[in-house]
Design a protein around this motif. Structure first.
Motif, mmCIF file in Angstrom:
data_model
loop_
_atom_site.group_PDB
_atom_site.id
_atom_site.type_symbol
_atom_site.label_atom_id
_atom_site.label_comp_id
_atom_site.label_asym_id
_atom_site.label_seq_id
_atom_site.Cartn_x
_atom_site.Cartn_y
_atom_site.Cartn_z
ATOM 1 N N ARG A 207 0.796 -1.217 0.000
ATOM 2 C CA ARG A 207 0.000 0.000 0.000
ATOM 3 C C ARG A 207 0.835 1.276 0.000
ATOM 4 N NH1 ARG A 207 -5.318 -1.221 1.150
ATOM 5 N NH2 ARG A 207 -5.697 -3.369 1.838
ATOM 6 N N CYS A 208 2.131 1.165 0.333
ATOM 7 C CA CYS A 208 3.006 2.345 0.340
ATOM 8 C C CYS A 208 3.725 2.548 -0.988
ATOM 9 C CB CYS A 208 4.044 2.213 1.460
ATOM 10 S SG CYS A 208 3.336 2.213 3.120
ATOM 11 N N LEU A 209 3.496 1.658 -1.942
ATOM 12 C CA LEU A 209 4.249 1.700 -3.203
ATOM 13 C C LEU A 209 3.964 3.001 -3.945
ATOM 14 C CD1 LEU A 209 6.197 -0.245 -4.661
ATOM 15 C CD2 LEU A 209 4.269 -0.952 -6.088
ATOM 16 N N ARG A 210 5.033 3.692 -4.322
ATOM 17 C CA ARG A 210 4.920 4.961 -5.045
ATOM 18 C C ARG A 210 5.363 4.843 -6.491
ATOM 19 N NH1 ARG A 210 5.157 9.493 -1.927
ATOM 20 N NH2 ARG A 210 4.468 10.514 -3.846
ATOM 21 N N VAL A 211 6.312 3.945 -6.737
ATOM 22 C CA VAL A 211 6.869 3.800 -8.088
ATOM 23 C C VAL A 211 6.797 2.341 -8.500
ATOM 24 C CG1 VAL A 211 8.903 4.094 -9.551
ATOM 25 C CG2 VAL A 211 8.428 5.742 -7.720
ATOM 26 N N LEU A 212 6.083 2.061 -9.632
ATOM 27 C CA LEU A 212 5.960 0.700 -10.157
ATOM 28 C C LEU A 212 6.409 0.705 -11.604
ATOM 29 C CD1 LEU A 212 5.110 -2.234 -9.869
ATOM 30 C CD2 LEU A 212 2.756 -1.540 -10.437
ATOM 31 N N LEU A 213 7.517 -0.027 -11.849
ATOM 32 C CA LEU A 213 8.121 -0.045 -13.180
ATOM 33 C C LEU A 213 7.996 -1.440 -13.762
ATOM 34 C CD1 LEU A 213 11.350 1.937 -12.243
ATOM 35 C CD2 LEU A 213 9.140 2.827 -12.990
ATOM 36 N N LEU A 214 7.110 -1.566 -14.770
ATOM 37 C CA LEU A 214 6.864 -2.871 -15.411
ATOM 38 C C LEU A 214 7.067 -2.772 -16.920
ATOM 39 C CD1 LEU A 214 3.655 -3.871 -13.408
ATOM 40 C CD2 LEU A 214 5.877 -5.004 -13.288
ATOM 41 N N GLY A 215 7.934 -1.896 -17.345
ATOM 42 C CA GLY A 215 8.197 -1.746 -18.770
ATOM 43 C C GLY A 215 8.873 -2.959 -19.379
ATOM 44 N N LYS A 216 8.607 -3.169 -20.668
ATOM 45 C CA LYS A 216 9.226 -4.236 -21.445
ATOM 46 C C LYS A 216 8.947 -5.620 -20.828
ATOM 47 C CE LYS A 216 13.346 -5.196 -24.170
ATOM 48 N NZ LYS A 216 14.793 -4.951 -24.354
ATOM 49 N N ASN A 217 7.646 -5.925 -20.683
ATOM 50 C CA ASN A 217 7.203 -7.243 -20.262
ATOM 51 C C ASN A 217 6.179 -7.760 -21.269
ATOM 52 O OD1 ASN A 217 8.216 -8.292 -17.433
ATOM 53 N ND2 ASN A 217 8.096 -6.058 -17.244
ATOM 54 N N ARG A 218 5.286 -8.631 -20.842
ATOM 55 C CA ARG A 218 4.292 -9.221 -21.743
ATOM 56 C C ARG A 218 2.872 -9.024 -21.216
ATOM 57 N NH1 ARG A 218 7.437 -15.013 -22.912
ATOM 58 N NH2 ARG A 218 9.356 -14.076 -23.733
ATOM 59 N N ILE A 219 2.658 -7.939 -20.535
ATOM 60 C CA ILE A 219 1.371 -7.658 -19.895
ATOM 61 C C ILE A 219 0.338 -7.261 -20.948
ATOM 62 C CG2 ILE A 219 0.196 -6.168 -18.237
ATOM 63 C CD1 ILE A 219 2.957 -5.876 -16.845
ATOM 64 N N LYS A 220 -0.855 -7.867 -20.879
ATOM 65 C CA LYS A 220 -1.918 -7.615 -21.855
ATOM 66 C C LYS A 220 -3.036 -6.732 -21.293
ATOM 67 C CE LYS A 220 -1.301 -11.895 -24.515
ATOM 68 N NZ LYS A 220 -0.091 -12.348 -23.842
#
Length: 619
Positions: A156-169
């Protein structure tokens, strides 16, 4: 060795993704204090090639790798992370597992105080084993093989989420991450923007290099300042005007082809920086000034600062475009009014024709038990007007509500053509036409007017429009060949067009030949668009010459003289006076004149009397 200050910068400029975030990590020079200051720099000034990735400097990640062990356990299929005491003391709030060839997230025990976690450049397929890291502020999973966003509900404290260059649809499972400041999903397979409306603190959203075809569903992102949508398949944009803090919007390399498809951008008061390069719209000559005139608040366009001269030129061109729009609106209004008037004239004409037909029917069938109502109209007999009405915009519809649609006639001058619709239009021939306008008219068109009414104004037509050479008749009740005789009184006719609609006379096989014979003194060039040949003239003479001879020979001299014009009366009397002279006295020129006058005289006996004129004579 203790790291001093680390700042994330672009390590992969080729990706061309841009988010305005600086991560600054500062540690004290005294390890025992373990003082860590985590700053999210809110400065939204960004650089076009910079990537949003929290890359720690090379020496930091390599030092950590020397003191980290991943141990296999017989009790679990996941590796277990073990760090040395020295490493935990030095870097208690961060952990980098970059380029470790991981396929799963390892079990991380005893590290509940972690705030920054880096899994860049691995082969991880699923986010797991991090639910215990509830103090985590930054999670970096760039360049892995993740297919679904999951396992984040406790962070719940997460401020930055980096999921670039994956296979998310699909964007999903972010419900509990209400404190997110930066969300990077570039380089995935996302087709739709969804499930982010609750992220009211989100400041940077990166969706570059996905499969988006449209932009919408952005309501609720009240803190968003930067939106990166480069390298998608976007054709239109919506809802951007509902983002009160948006300053930077990157739409480069999409399929936007018109400003109408992104018109909502003009309503954004906060937007100052936008890019359209790489779109079809950017190739248009009007592109730049159209964008500037609709988005006056812009400071940069396609990463170039807008100058005052460019704004001034856009303003000038905007005024010209507005003038063109007003003129176009005016023309559309006039065109629609014309259509409504002509349709009304057509209805009046159909009513009149139906009444005449019903009267004739009632006279023939006086004993009928169920006479037809004279005012009843059979829908199948209504005249069809060729102009089609297209969809009208709301402004034009509002303007048309004030138009009168009860006009029963229309007079229109279009270039060299005078068009008259409805019998009331014949009164226009009494106007004081300017010499210039009257001299320009070479074609006169009659529509929805009885031919007998037209005959009575032909002398005025000859005087008012001396250069008229082409006559057109449509829905004028030309029903018999004799009516063409009336056209002989005109000064000249080069072309004649008789529309089959409302003119049954064209059903006669020989009608064209009769016109050529009766109006031979005009030397007509075209009839209904077809060139007149010499053979046509010869055939016309053969077919109808004897008819004219018989008609003229049966008339007494006083009747023959009465139907001739003044000039031909003198010539005819001269011929009569020459009958008693000896042969040979009259020279060859007089013989030609006699033959010519004789032909004109024969044709002159073929005249036409309108029904009204005939009835007046009877009375």
């Amino acid at each position: 060795m203790i790291p001093g200050k680390y700042r994330s910068v672009s390590g992969r400029a080729a990706n061309n993704v841009n988010c305005g975030l600086h991560l600054v990590i500062q540690t004290s020079s005294l390890p025992e204090k373990n003082k860590v200051e985590f700053k999210l720099n809110k400065d939204t000034s960004s650089f076009p090639g910079r990537l949003l990735q929290h890359d720690l400097e090379r020496n930091y990640s390599s030092r950590q790798g020397d003191h980290i062990n991943l141990v296999s356990s017989s009790l679990s299929s996941f590796p277990i992370l073990q760090r040395s005491s020295e490493e935990k003391i030095l870097y208690s709030d961060r952990l980098s597992l970059e380029r470790q060839k991981l396929t799963v997230c390892p079990i991380i025990n005893g590290e509940d105080h972690l705030r920054l976690l880096n899994f860049q450049h691995n082969f991880i397929t699923r986010i797991q084993n991090i639910s215990n890291l509830q103090k985590l502020i930054s999670l970096d999973l760039y360049d892995n093989q993740i297919e679904e966003i999951s396992g984040l509900s406790t962070l719940r404290c997460l401020r930055v989420l980096l999921l670039g260059k994956n296979r998310i649809k699909k964007i999903s499972n972010l419900e509990n991450l209400k404190s997110l400041d930066v969300l990077d999903l570039h380089g995935n397979q996302i087709t739709k923007i969804e499930n982010i409306n609750h992220l009211c603190e989100l400041r940077v959203l990166n969706l570059a290099r996905n499969f988006l075809s449209h932009v919408d569903n952005l309501n609720g992102l009240d803190s968003l300042t930067e939106l990166n949508l480069r390298h998608n398949q976007i054709t239109f944009v919506r809802d951007v005007d509902n983002l009160p803090c948006l300053q930077h919007l990157f739409l480069s390399f999409n399929n936007i082809s018109s400003f109408d498809s992104v018109s909502c951008l003009a309503d954004s008061s906060s937007l100052s920086d936008i890019t359209f390069d790489g779109n079809p719209i950017a190739q248009e000559s009007w592109y730049k000034h159209t964008v500037l005139q609709n988005m006056m608040q812009l400071r940069q366009l396609d990463m170039k600062r807008i100058t005052e001269e460019e704004r001034r030129m856009a303003s000038v061109l905007a005024k010209k475009e507005e003038e063109k729009k007003r003129e176009s609106h005016k023309q559309s209004l006039l065109k629609e009014k014309k259509r409504l008037t002509i349709n009304n004239v057509a209805r009046q004409w159909d009513l009149q024709q139906q009444r005449v037909a019903n009267i004739a029917t009632n006279e023939d069938r006086k004993d009928s038990d169920s006479p037809q109502d004279p005012c009843q109209i059979d829908g199948s007999t209504l005249s069809a007007f060729p102009e089609e009405t297209g969809p009208l915009d709301s402004g034009l519809n509002n303007a048309l509500q004030g138009l009168s649609v009860i006009d029963t006639y229309l007079v229109e001058v279009d270039g060299d053509t005078l068009s008259l619709y409805g019998s009331g239009a014949l009164e226009s021939l009494d106007r004081n036409w300017s010499v210039q306008t009257a001299g320009m008219i070479t074609t006169v068109s009659f529509t929805f007017i009885e031919f007998d009414e037209i005959v009575q104004v032909l002398p005025k037509l000859k005087i008012k429009f001396p250069n008229s050479l082409h006559l057109k008749f449509k829905e004028t009740n030309l029903v018999m060949l004799q009516q063409f005789n009336a056209l002989a009184q005109l000064r000249r006719i080069d072309q004649l067009t008789i529309d089959p609609q409302g003119n049954p006379v064209v059903n006669f096989t020989l009608w064209k030949y009769y016109v050529l014979f009766r109006l031979s003194h005009f030397s007509m060039q075209k009839i209904n668009g077809t060139e007149v040949t010499q053979n046509d003239m010869i055939m016309a003479e053969r077919l109808f010459g004897i008819l004219a001879h018989v008609a003229s020979s049966e008339l007494p001299q006083y009747r023959l003289i009465s139907i001739l014009g003044d000039a031909r009366k003198k010539q005819f009397r001269y011929l009569l006076e020459s009958k008693g002279k000896k042969p040979g006295i009259i020279n060859e020129e007089n013989n030609d004149s006699k033959r010519l006058v004789g032909e004109n005289t024969n044709r002159a006996t073929l005249n036409y009397t309108t029904r009204d004129f005939y009835n007046e004579k009877l009375e």
